[in-house]
Design a protein around this motif. Structure first.
Motif, PDB file in Angstrom:
ATOM      1  N   CYS A 245       0.813  -1.219   0.000  1.00  0.00           N
ATOM      2  CA  CYS A 245       0.000   0.000   0.000  1.00  0.00           C
ATOM      3  C   CYS A 245       0.849   1.273   0.000  1.00  0.00           C
ATOM      4  CB  CYS A 245      -0.928   0.016   1.214  1.00  0.00           C
ATOM      5  SG  CYS A 245      -2.151  -1.325   1.223  1.00  0.00           S
ATOM      6  N   VAL A 295      -6.920   3.495   2.177  1.00  0.00           N
ATOM      7  CA  VAL A 295      -5.960   2.587   2.807  1.00  0.00           C
ATOM      8  C   VAL A 295      -5.382   3.154   4.094  1.00  0.00           C
ATOM      9  CG1 VAL A 295      -5.366   1.514   0.603  1.00  0.00           C
ATOM     10  CG2 VAL A 295      -3.956   3.388   1.454  1.00  0.00           C
ATOM     11  N   CYS A 307      -8.595  -0.861  -4.926  1.00  0.00           N
ATOM     12  CA  CYS A 307      -8.225  -1.373  -3.605  1.00  0.00           C
ATOM     13  C   CYS A 307      -9.362  -2.157  -2.950  1.00  0.00           C
ATOM     14  CB  CYS A 307      -7.800  -0.225  -2.683  1.00  0.00           C
ATOM     15  SG  CYS A 307      -6.551   0.872  -3.379  1.00  0.00           S
ATOM     16  N   CYS A 310      -8.979  -5.811  -3.175  1.00  0.00           N
ATOM     17  CA  CYS A 310      -7.709  -6.365  -2.697  1.00  0.00           C
ATOM     18  C   CYS A 310      -7.866  -7.089  -1.359  1.00  0.00           C
ATOM     19  CB  CYS A 310      -6.682  -5.238  -2.568  1.00  0.00           C
ATOM     20  SG  CYS A 310      -5.078  -5.775  -1.959  1.00  0.00           S
ATOM     21  N   TYR A 313      -6.116  -5.197   1.557  1.00  0.00           N
ATOM     22  CA  TYR A 313      -6.904  -4.054   2.028  1.00  0.00           C
ATOM     23  C   TYR A 313      -8.067  -4.514   2.896  1.00  0.00           C
ATOM     24  CZ  TYR A 313     -10.299  -0.277   2.070  1.00  0.00           C
ATOM     25  OH  TYR A 313     -11.213   0.655   2.479  1.00  0.00           O
ATOM     26  N   ASN A 314      -8.742  -5.566   2.482  1.00  0.00           N
ATOM     27  CA  ASN A 314      -9.898  -6.046   3.235  1.00  0.00           C
ATOM     28  C   ASN A 314      -9.513  -6.650   4.574  1.00  0.00           C
ATOM     29  OD1 ASN A 314     -12.425  -5.589   1.612  1.00  0.00           O
ATOM     30  ND2 ASN A 314     -11.170  -6.559   0.052  1.00  0.00           N
ATOM     31  N   LYS A 316      -7.089  -5.419   6.340  1.00  0.00           N
ATOM     32  CA  LYS A 316      -6.850  -4.238   7.176  1.00  0.00           C
ATOM     33  C   LYS A 316      -8.164  -3.639   7.667  1.00  0.00           C
ATOM     34  CE  LYS A 316      -2.612  -3.157   4.700  1.00  0.00           C
ATOM     35  NZ  LYS A 316      -2.030  -2.378   3.621  1.00  0.00           N
ATOM     36  N   LEU A 322      -4.931   0.203  10.035  1.00  0.00           N
ATOM     37  CA  LEU A 322      -4.552   0.558   8.675  1.00  0.00           C
ATOM     38  C   LEU A 322      -3.187   1.239   8.681  1.00  0.00           C
ATOM     39  CD1 LEU A 322      -8.063   1.844   7.939  1.00  0.00           C
ATOM     40  CD2 LEU A 322      -6.990   0.137   6.498  1.00  0.00           C
TER      41      LEU A 322
END
Length: 338
Positions: A245, A295, A307, A310, A313-314, A316, A322
């Motif tokens: 990220c 993010v 994102c 992703c 990302y999910n 997080k 994050l």
């Protein structure tokens, strides 16, 4: 302390550059074509339609370096095999003449490198190459690197070492990447010894695909990585095993045809075309700025932002925390101050 003012960011840029502590970096995929069919890669899993296929053209690479002379580092590896690019020699030579350091840390299978390219890699001081070698014998190597030839890769590595002596150069730094699977974990120690003999940095790596050939010796993995799986790594450290990220700020990914992806994991969409609109315009794209807010937890997921698709990302979003926006610099601000 978090820095938010562009003027302070710019001042930091000048100070860090003065002392050579960093230079602006970009990721530019030299090739999305690959001759191997590794089981977990999109080239073999039927996801090929998620990326476009082609080679970075020398004229576009030249335009980018001429247009943005502040860039001194370019990462060329990504979704494909960079040494299949028919203009790779021109790209390597031009970068050297412009004082730009090239790397391939995302990896090369190093099977199809022409003799003149091997010499140019050393002659023009290609900085780093990560070689994908998931085995210490031909029999084990080809289980995953399907279509590859173990002996050819070793021959190319030895030739690089010969040329480094000939040119009295430390470059390129070579790394032996060894993804640990159930079928190769018994060769881990042997591969490390071979890497040392070949003057390579040994870089074992966790398998990101839980369903494909999981390693059996979990304790061995925990000793090496601090976790046996990427998921366990996340739960223990509250950060992803391969963090991408931050590339949105520090080294955005551009695909071979100029589309701004942001990070190397993105295969779901883009944020405009750098070769057509320019880097500044793409970095200031409303969707790109929104992705950075997402993010860092300052905005909710939006379906038109790549994102959102992703896995990292999910994770997080579900488990937190994050990432924080990198404090050293934001490339968008840097480009705006040109």
């Amino acid at each position: 302390m978090r820095i938010n003012k562009p003027s302070i960011i710019w001042k930091n840029f000048r100070i860090y550059q003065k002392y050579g502590l960093f230079s602006p970096a970009i990721r530019m995929d030299a090739s999305t074509v690959c001759q191997l069919r590794c089981p977990c890669c999109i080239h073999a899993t039927g996801e090929k339609e998620k990326i476009t296929y082609g080679f970075l053209r020398f004229e576009n690479f030249k335009w980018f370096l001429d247009t943005y002379p502040e860039f001194r580092r370019v990462e060329l590896s990504g979704w494909g095999e960079i040494f299949l690019n028919p203009e790779i020699d021109d790209i390597i030579a031009y970068a050297y003449n412009k004082g730009v350091h090239l790397t391939a840390t995302a990896g090369s299978n190093f099977n199809s490198v022409q003799p003149e390219t091997l010499e140019n890699i050393v002659k023009y001081q290609f900085r780093h190459i990560t070689v994908a070698l998931d085995g210490a014998t031909s029999e084990v190597y080809r289980i995953y690197r399907q279509g590859g030839d173990f002996d050819t890769v070793l021959r190319n590595i030895r030739r690089i070492n010969e040329l480094k002596k000939q040119y009295n150069s430390p470059y390129p730094e070579l790394r032996w990447q060894f993804i640990v699977f159930g079928h190769n974990e018994h060769e881990l120690e042997k591969a490390g010894q071979m890497a040392s003999e070949l003057n390579m940095i040994f870089q074992p790596k966790l398998n990101a695909n839980h369903s494909y050939a999981p390693a059996k010796d979990k304790e061995q993995l925990r000793k090496i990585f601090g976790a046996a799986t990427p998921r366990e790594y996340w739960l223990r450290n509250k950060k992803t095993y391969t963090e991408s990220c931050s590339a949105l700020w520090m080294a955005p990914q551009i695909t071979w045809d100029g589309r701004l992806l942001g990070c190397c994991a993105n295969k779901w969409g883009d944020f405009g075309n750098v070769f057509e609109s320019g880097l500044k315009e793409c970095l200031q794209n409303e969707r790109y700025k929104y992705a950075k807010k997402m993010v860092t937890g300052r905005a909710k997921p939006r379906p038109d932002i790549p994102c959102t698709s992703c896995v990292s990302y999910n994770h997080k979003i579900k488990d937190g925390p994050l990432i924080r926006a990198p404090g050293i610099y934001d490339l968008a601000w840097f480009i705006l101050k040109r």
